[in-house]
Design a protein around this motif. Structure first.
Motif, PDB file in Angstrom:
ATOM      1  N   SER A 469       0.820  -1.214   0.000  1.00  0.00           N
ATOM      2  CA  SER A 469       0.000   0.000   0.000  1.00  0.00           C
ATOM      3  C   SER A 469       0.848   1.256   0.000  1.00  0.00           C
ATOM      4  O   SER A 469       0.421   2.307  -0.509  1.00  0.00           O
ATOM      5  CB  SER A 469      -0.954  -0.005   1.203  1.00  0.00           C
ATOM      6  N   SER A 470       2.058   1.183   0.543  1.00  0.00           N
ATOM      7  CA  SER A 470       2.935   2.355   0.558  1.00  0.00           C
ATOM      8  C   SER A 470       3.276   2.832  -0.849  1.00  0.00           C
ATOM      9  O   SER A 470       3.427   4.039  -1.081  1.00  0.00           O
ATOM     10  CB  SER A 470       4.234   2.036   1.305  1.00  0.00           C
ATOM     11  N   MET A 471       3.382   1.897  -1.784  1.00  0.00           N
ATOM     12  CA  MET A 471       3.745   2.291  -3.138  1.00  0.00           C
ATOM     13  C   MET A 471       2.645   3.102  -3.819  1.00  0.00           C
ATOM     14  O   MET A 471       2.904   3.815  -4.785  1.00  0.00           O
ATOM     15  CB  MET A 471       4.079   1.047  -3.969  1.00  0.00           C
ATOM     16  N   TYR A 472       1.421   3.009  -3.327  1.00  0.00           N
ATOM     17  CA  TYR A 472       0.339   3.819  -3.869  1.00  0.00           C
ATOM     18  C   TYR A 472       0.541   5.307  -3.549  1.00  0.00           C
ATOM     19  O   TYR A 472       0.039   6.166  -4.262  1.00  0.00           O
ATOM     20  CB  TYR A 472      -0.999   3.381  -3.290  1.00  0.00           C
ATOM     21  N   SER A 473       1.216   5.593  -2.467  1.00  0.00           N
ATOM     22  CA  SER A 473       1.320   6.985  -2.015  1.00  0.00           C
ATOM     23  C   SER A 473       2.760   7.416  -1.765  1.00  0.00           C
ATOM     24  O   SER A 473       2.988   8.431  -1.113  1.00  0.00           O
ATOM     25  CB  SER A 473       0.483   7.177  -0.744  1.00  0.00           C
ATOM     26  N   ILE A 474       3.722   6.685  -2.314  1.00  0.00           N
ATOM     27  CA  ILE A 474       5.123   6.979  -2.019  1.00  0.00           C
ATOM     28  C   ILE A 474       5.513   8.370  -2.516  1.00  0.00           C
ATOM     29  O   ILE A 474       6.376   9.041  -1.931  1.00  0.00           O
ATOM     30  CB  ILE A 474       6.038   5.895  -2.639  1.00  0.00           C
ATOM     31  N   SER A 475       4.866   8.840  -3.586  1.00  0.00           N
ATOM     32  CA  SER A 475       5.206  10.163  -4.125  1.00  0.00           C
ATOM     33  C   SER A 475       4.870  11.280  -3.144  1.00  0.00           C
ATOM     34  O   SER A 475       5.407  12.391  -3.257  1.00  0.00           O
ATOM     35  CB  SER A 475       4.473  10.411  -5.444  1.00  0.00           C
ATOM     36  N   GLU A 476       3.998  11.000  -2.182  1.00  0.00           N
ATOM     37  CA  GLU A 476       3.616  12.049  -1.235  1.00  0.00           C
ATOM     38  C   GLU A 476       4.706  12.334  -0.206  1.00  0.00           C
ATOM     39  O   GLU A 476       4.553  13.241   0.619  1.00  0.00           O
ATOM     40  CB  GLU A 476       2.304  11.686  -0.551  1.00  0.00           C
ATOM     41  N   LEU A 477       5.802  11.577  -0.259  1.00  0.00           N
ATOM     42  CA  LEU A 477       6.967  11.991   0.522  1.00  0.00           C
ATOM     43  C   LEU A 477       7.397  13.402   0.124  1.00  0.00           C
ATOM     44  O   LEU A 477       7.860  14.194   0.957  1.00  0.00           O
ATOM     45  CB  LEU A 477       8.111  11.006   0.323  1.00  0.00           C
ATOM     46  N   ALA A 478       7.242  13.719  -1.168  1.00  0.00           N
ATOM     47  CA  ALA A 478       7.576  15.069  -1.629  1.00  0.00           C
ATOM     48  C   ALA A 478       6.636  16.097  -1.015  1.00  0.00           C
ATOM     49  O   ALA A 478       7.061  17.197  -0.627  1.00  0.00           O
ATOM     50  CB  ALA A 478       7.508  15.131  -3.156  1.00  0.00           C
TER      51      ALA A 478
END
Length: 572
Positions: A469-478
């Motif tokens: 599930s983390s890969m769905y939202s990993i871009s939100e680290l930015a």
């Protein structure tokens, strides 16, 4: 010149400088942000887009704080988390076509869980609506129809003068029970064209009253007065209706055991002598609910999770309270009371006699004894299943998390455990159990943290997700880095879709296509400028405490394979 029929300026030069309030040649985008500001909005989530540029230009002239996500679905999750954490309305700006469609899965969660949101989506210019002849970028045959399954209602605004009233009406609908997201579309030219509509000075949106019918309350009181074994299921509507105080009073008057659904977690004191906590998926708890002669279900459909996957067979009568009429009696015959949970429980509380508690009799046992015995059985069953690792892991997280911290859980094995065993204490428990989509936890936590920060409250929150599930939202680290969001993100890395792996092994004896190649989450987080560390399961508590003490976002990765508990002692 001005077109009196539309209120728009004609012969508009798109290359001209954006109108400002100083010149009084404002545009439709200004009306949108002015109305939202007047209604009390503080923060907007979303991503700019070609047809929505009028909205974003207007933001530069407003006090609204904008949070730009990297994927629209995550913007929807962030607005959802903002609303849940703050109790305010989440606001989402979307671009036309792909941007709007990408947000729909996030809106499904908000719709299923009753989260109030205003969604402002741009559209192609009015002249192109419904006509393929234009072949415009992002064009859909009927964009708002795409949102019909995941929002309470949809509006298309065709004239700038209609913007304030339309958004005020949408806000009223969003906060009226059953709460939820409301969709508003504004075409590109309506957002951009200069207007002479006065600046919005005030706006008022009060939720519609939704009290219970008097005769239904009277009938429910009769049932409960005669009951010897009443029990209560507290669903998410209990929290949304702020009915916690009434629920506690009613439970104590009736001497009724109370179990909270995942959405209702925190609506009843975890360690109260009548609390069955949140073990909805445990067969021992299911048996207590089945044995009740009157079962009160508040803010829940008795759906898949809250009926222990439709295995529960109540033998008594059911009183079901819900603001959504489609929920009432959808799974079980009941005395259905369509009402806001807060208003309904307040009315019941006022009508019930405080002396009823003496009448409770569970086959010669007191309700308190039944609750204590049931919880002891639950723990004994867990003892038999070799779950030491899982139970210690969840206990270590709970011990590390401050009592008042809000937590956001993705659809992962840790969250499934949390649904049953997490004591939210003075904080709040938020999970994606409404629609069950992946990727909720981290972006929702970002929205929640920034919202709490804007209210001057303790802002640090915890997000929990699996590696899948983390890969769905990993871009939100930015996003988290850009806004210095005080979020600690716990990633439980088990090498794949863990819960699906377990389901498939249980059903077919093997798992297929559940294993995943994944990045080094620590290095990836550090590439975004976000501190991260990888720890062993027994170190998770110390790692979280260190993360909570830091500034801004940080990530904790744990390599561990967790199992789910077996919820039953019977072959059912």
């Amino acid at each position: 010149m001005n077109d009196a029929a539309t209120g728009h300026m004609t012969d508009f030069d798109p290359g001209a400088p954006a109108p400002t309030k100083d010149t009084m040649q404002r545009n439709g985008g200004d009306l949108v942000v002015e109305t939202l500001t007047a209604l009390g909005a503080k923060t907007v989530f979303g991503i700019p887009g070609q047809h929505a540029l009028g909205l974003f230009d207007a933001l530069s002239r407003s006090p609204l704080h904008f949070v730009s996500s990297r994927v629209e679905n995550n913007s929807a999750f962030a607005a959802d988390g903002y609303s849940r954490a703050t109790g305010e309305v989440g606001v989402l700006f979307l671009s036309t076509g792909p941007g709007a469609l990408t947000a729909l899965a996030g809106l499904q969660e908000a719709y299923a869980t009753g989260v109030p949101m205003i969604v402002v989506a741009s559209q192609i210019p009015l002249e192109g609506l419904g006509a393929r002849r234009k072949g415009m970028l992002h064009q859909l045959d009927d964009q708002k129809a795409s949102a019909a399954n995941v929002t309470k209602s949809q509006r298309l605004i065709q004239h700038a003068s209609g913007i304030p009233s339309a958004i005020q009406d949408a806000w009223t609908e969003a906060v009226s029970s059953p709460q939820g997201p409301v969709w508003v579309e504004v075409p590109q030219n309506v957002l951009l064209d200069p207007i002479f509509v006065p600046a919005v000075e005030d706006a008022l949106a009060e939720p519609f009253d939704n009290p219970p019918r008097v005769e239904l309350v009277r009938e429910a009181v009769k049932w409960l007065t005669d009951a010897k074994r009443p029990a209560i299921v507290a669903g998410g509507g209990t929290r949304r209706g702020r009915a916690e105080a009434s629920l506690l009073s009613i439970a104590e008057k009736l001497n009724a055991p109370v179990v909270c659904t995942p959405g209702g977690n925190g609506s009843f004191p975890w360690n109260h002598e009548l609390s069955l906590q949140s073990w909805m998926e445990d067969r021992y708890v299911t048996e207590v609910l089945e044995d009740a002669d009157v079962l009160v279900v508040v803010g829940s459909s008795l759906g898949e999770v809250s009926s222990n996957y439709f295995t529960m067979e109540p033998r008594g009568r059911i009183i079901q309270i819900d603001a959504e009429p489609r929920v009432l009696e959808s799974n079980r015959p009941a005395l259905g009371i369509r009402a806001d949970a807060g208003q309904a429980l307040s009315a019941l509380d006022e009508a019930l006699d405080a002396s009823l508690s003496a009448d409770a009799d569970w086959h010669g046992s007191t309700p308190q004894a039944v609750v204590a015995e049931t919880l002891a059985k639950v723990q004994a069953r867990l003892d038999e299943q070799d779950l030491t690792l899982e139970r210690k892991f969840m206990a270590d997280i709970r011990e590390a998390v401050p009592a008042d911290m809000q937590t956001f859980w993705d659809m992962t094995i840790s969250a499934y455990w949390g649904w049953s065993c997490w004591d939210s204490r003075d904080g709040e428990f938020h999970s994606a159990q409404g629609a069950g989509g992946l990727g909720y936890g981290f972006p929702a936590a970002i929205g929640g943290a920034l919202g709490l920060q804007s209210q001057g409250k303790p802002a640090r929150v915890l997000a929990v997700a699996g590696d899948g599930s983390s890969m769905y939202s990993i871009s939100e680290l930015a996003t988290a880095k850009q806004h210095n969001a005080p979020v600690t993100w716990l990633i439980v890395d088990d090498g794949g879709y863990g819960i699906l792996r377990e389901y498939m092994v249980g059903a077919f004896g093997k798992a297929t296509h559940t294993e995943l190649a994944r990045p080094d989450f620590v290095k990836l987080a550090e590439a975004f400028g976000v501190p991260a560390r990888r720890v062993a399961p027994e170190e998770v508590g110390d790692a979280l405490r260190a993360g909570f003490a830091a500034d801004g976002p940080n990530v904790v990765v744990v390599d561990v394979l967790l199992k789910m508990f077996g919820p039953t002692h019977l072959d059912i």
